[in-house]
Design an enzyme around this catalytic site. Structure first.
Site: not given
Ligand code: GLV
Length: 308
Positions: A223, A271
């Site tokens: 993340r 992502h």
């Protein structure tokens, strides 16, 4: 009984078709078309709606549409509500593909060749065998373990680190803060695959980079908040690190004026390393509903104290 899907709408249509084929008795609905909220027993989300317990008094399982659950604030959820993260073969496979691509790119000097191509430079670097490169994976959950197995098949020298002790056949493993340093000192490429929790926020920082071998590289598929971007840029500029491939940033999308976009030693992807594949994930979701109804343990049940 109603199952609500509250995530990316295009993929919602695929989920709807799969539910119609495989579980026609379930009333599958895409947010915000929720029907009678009292009938909602299952909710799958990227970000949960507000006031879940008031809106859905009969909710039985909250599913995360992704592998991570850090986007869910557990404080706002009823204590008894099981939260399940996604563990499914399609998501695991796409993560393996991305990490193998990134590790192989770095191993075969592709970032350097791209920079050379920009300058029309034809210059060969020495080709090293994979078994001369040490690849360390941080995070030894389902994804980390499968990724390590694939890297081993490519002949890389693999090692792993996790918060608590884990055994993986043929891979030296380290655990806890005490052994982080010995792990990092052996990572020519570090792959970050840990969940984001209070204790892992900012873990990819100057201290960690200083423990890695000179010229090591980073592949970050965790993340954005794991990484201290200023420390990364400093480590790349000083030559302490050679390359960074980042699939996650903070914030997302990465703002246009963020220096990571234009740093010559950084590759950014939006992502996309790994995504839940509805075609395979449907079986896990239906299996979890079946298990719930029969009082059996759920696949991917989140331990709220641990945060994943
Ligand atoms: C993606 O990042 C996921 O959590 O599945």
């Amino acid at each position: 009984m109603t199952f609500i899907y509250k995530a990316e709408p295009t993929r919602g249509k695929i989920w709807a078709d799969l539910f119609a084929q495989k579980a026609p008795d379930i009333d599958f609905r895409v947010w915000p078309n929720i029907g009678d909220p009292k009938k909602v027993r299952f909710l799958t989300v990227w970000e949960p709606p507000e006031n879940i317990s008031e809106q859905f008094p009969n909710l039985e399982i909250l599913f995360s549409i992704g592998a991570g659950v850090d986007q869910i604030n557990f404080e706002t959820l009823p204590k008894h509500l099981p939260v399940v993260r996604m563990i499914e073969p399609g998501l695991t496979q796409s993560m393996c593909e991305y990490v193998l691509w990134a590790v192989l790119s770095i191993h075969r000097d592709m970032p350097t060749y791209h920079r050379q191509q920009d300058r029309k430079v034809w210059k060969a670097l020495r080709v090293w065998p994979a078994n001369k490169r040490r690849v360390g994976v941080m995070g030894l959950g389902r994804l980390g373990q499968v990724v390590l197995n694939q890297l081993r098949l490519m002949n890389f020298r693999c090692l792993g680190w996790s918060r608590t002790a884990k055994q993986i056949e043929g891979v030296p493993t380290f655990h806890g803060t005490d052994l982080l340093g010995s792990f990092l000192s052996q990572c020519d490429t570090l792959v970050c695959l840990i969940p984001l929790t209070q204790s892992t926020k900012g873990i990819l920082n100057r201290d960690v980079f200083s423990l890695m071998p000179e010229g090591a590289s980073l592949v970050h598929v965790g993340r954005g908040e794991h990484l201290e971007p200023k420390d990364l840029i400093e480590a790349l500029d000083s030559g302490r690190l050679s390359e960074a491939i980042l699939d996650v940033t903070s914030p997302e999308p990465l703002p246009a004026d963020d220096p990571l976009w234009s740093h010559p030693k950084v590759i950014v992807t939006p992502h996309i390393a790994s995504m839940t594949q509805p075609e395979t994930a449907i079986d896990t979701v239906l299996e979890n509903i079946r298990r719930f109804e029969q009082g059996q343990p759920l696949i991917g049940l989140v331990d709220r104290d641990r945060g994943y």
